[in-house]
Enzyme design. Structure first.
Site, short mmCIF file in Angstrom:
data_model
loop_
_atom_site.label_atom_id
_atom_site.label_comp_id
_atom_site.label_asym_id
_atom_site.label_seq_id
_atom_site.Cartn_x
_atom_site.Cartn_y
_atom_site.Cartn_z
N LYS A 91 25.45 43.85 -29.34
CA LYS A 91 26.58 43.86 -28.51
C LYS A 91 26.66 42.40 -27.89
O LYS A 91 27.92 42.11 -27.50
CB LYS A 91 26.08 44.76 -27.33
N GLU A 113 33.08 47.92 -18.57
CA GLU A 113 32.62 49.42 -18.30
C GLU A 113 31.23 49.63 -19.09
O GLU A 113 30.81 48.78 -20.13
CB GLU A 113 33.51 50.31 -18.97
N SER A 379 21.23 48.53 -35.60
CA SER A 379 21.80 47.86 -34.29
C SER A 379 21.21 47.47 -33.29
O SER A 379 21.62 46.52 -32.45
CB SER A 379 23.00 48.69 -33.92
C1 LIG Z 1 26.14 50.51 -27.88
C2 LIG Z 1 25.26 50.63 -29.08
C3 LIG Z 1 25.86 51.30 -30.30
C4 LIG Z 1 27.03 51.95 -30.46
O1 LIG Z 1 28.12 50.89 -30.27
P1 LIG Z 1 29.35 50.80 -31.49
O2 LIG Z 1 30.22 50.10 -30.77
O3 LIG Z 1 29.45 51.88 -32.32
O4 LIG Z 1 28.52 49.58 -32.43
C5 LIG Z 1 24.72 51.22 -31.31
N1 LIG Z 1 23.68 50.88 -31.22
C6 LIG Z 1 23.33 50.24 -30.29
C7 LIG Z 1 21.82 49.79 -30.40
C8 LIG Z 1 24.11 50.14 -29.12
O5 LIG Z 1 23.39 49.40 -27.90
#
Ligand SMILES: *Cc1c(COP(=O)(O)O)cnc(C)c1O
Length: 399
Positions: A91, A113, A379
């Site tokens: 993010k 948000e 992610s």
């Molecule tokens: C917020 C988040 C997501 C989901 O958000 P996307 O916009 O779909 O990438 C996925 N993995 C992690 C670790 C997050 O913090």
């Protein structure tokens, strides 16, 4: 037929996207649409953005060949390690880009948000770094559930604004952020946390996350002698880490996309966030896309063990990738995700975020040819999810 998966000049991906916003915000959103590409492509922006990605976030994130995981799934599996970024997830790539853009547009106040607090923490981090006042809208239910992140945001100097309407979760926090933006359209920049919202946000966020696939290309070329994999796996909440993972491969048909959405307790359970499987078309938070809704069009509260995936909508790009068959979408249950998390931890010594575990759950279910090259985007890291994992110890740590 030639299909492009990039946004058209009206802000659409096929039938999805657009900008459905209150009259008072038209000027803002139009101004942003008119200038975001020029600013983002300018050497001045790129120099500062790239320097922060390198020295502050720690990019490029490694592309790690996971030997034991590869043996388990029967293909050559690489992990794109967004979990190693500063603040623990992808993010921050987006928050840095949007705050830099806000500054160049002369905006002096940042709003955002947040659901679980991950986007709030990333944005509060960047606002501390760049000395910008930051207001984060968060539902009261989420504040109670994610108190550590609330305290982190406050320590970083942000103001967390509790939202008391509706179910007091992400959807309501987003509505409040939009309301605030309507009241302060001239000085305020709204940093949206995923590939959602009115055009140009989905495209802007996808471009800011596209560094992920830009790096994968270079890293695969040096490791495999070709710059593309056979498969890319990513989880989708709003779709930003997946959009970044796919971005530079959107037009390369040799690369197959597998998106993992959250099936929660199961597709038929009424307790899920599998928007692409279960959603119908509608408008949410400024764009036309698929939404989990009742027969009379009320948005339903989504459920997933993973806070980052329980959004009732889906980015318009992903609705379109699914509709055209460009991406295959797997619905992964809480249980499958948790199983995959424990498997990765024991095979590779990496505790993934619950969101990322959905992508790994999809990987574990898939059948590959042994020579297939697969990249899975991790992610985020699992530190924030330890309480949820600890609850599962009785099931997964018995011999
Ligand atoms: C917020 C988040 C997501 C989901 O958000 P996307 O916009 O779909 O990438 C996925 N993995 C992690 C670790 C997050 O913090």
């Amino acid at each position: 037929m030639h299909t492009t998966f990039h946004v058209d000049s009206d802000g659409y991906y096929g039938p999805y996207g657009g900008a459905f916003i209150p009259e008072i915000l038209h000027k803002n959103v139009e101004e942003l649409g008119a200038c975001y590409l020029n600013i983002m492509n300018s050497p001045d922006f790129q120099d500062e953005y790239q320097e922060l990605l390198r020295d502050y976030v720690g990019r490029p994130s490694p592309l790690y060949y996971a030997r034991r995981l590869s043996e388990r799934v029967g293909a050559k599996v690489y992990l794109k390690r967004e979990d190693l970024n500063h603040t623990g997830a992808h993010k921050i790539n987006n928050s840095i880009g949007q705050v830099l853009l806000a500054r160049r547009m002369g905006k002096t106040r940042i709003i955002a948000e947040t659901g679980a607090g991950q986007h709030g923490v990333a944005t509060a981090t960047v606002c501390a770094l760049l000395d910008m006042p930051c207001f984060v809208f968060m539902g009261e239910t989420d504040i109670a559930r994610q108190y550590l992140n609330v305290q982190k945001m406050e320590m970083l100097g942000a103001t967390v604004v509790p939202v008391t309407c509706g179910n007091k979760t992400l959807k309501d926090a987003t509505n409040e952020a939009i309301r605030d933006w309507c009241c302060n359209p001239s000085d305020t920049f709204y940093v949206i946390g995923s590939t959602i919202g009115p055009h140009p946000y989905p495209d802007m966020v996808a471009r800011l996350q596209s560094v992920i696939s830009e790096e994968i290309k270079k890293q695969l070329l040096s490791k495999e002698g070709r710059d593309y994999p056979d498969y890319l796996f990513a989880c989708v909440g709003g779709g930003s880490n997946a959009a970044g993972t796919y971005y530079h491969y959107l037009e390369n048909d040799k690369v197959k996309f597998v998106s993992a959405e959250a099936a929660g307790l199961g597709l038929e359970s009424g307790q899920s966030a599998a928007t692409i499987h279960l959603g119908r078309e509608g408008v949410i938070h400024g764009c036309r896309t698929l939404i989990i809704q009742t027969p009379d069009g009320q948005i339903e509260e989504p459920y997933s063990i993973s806070a980052g995936l329980d959004y009732p909508g889906i980015g318009p790009l992903h609705a379109y990738l699914a509709k055209t068959g460009r991406a295959r979408v797997e619905a992964i249950t809480d249980q499958e995700a948790v199983e995959a998390a424990f498997a990765l931890t024991r095979l590779e010594g990496i505790v993934p975020a619950l969101e990322s575990s959905h992508a790994l759950g999809a990987l574990m279910k898939f059948r590959f040819n042994p020579e297939d090259i697969v990249v899975v985007t991790v992610s985020g890291r699992g530190d924030k999810d330890m309480p949820a994992y600890i609850e599962q110890f009785p099931t997964f740590l018995k011999r």
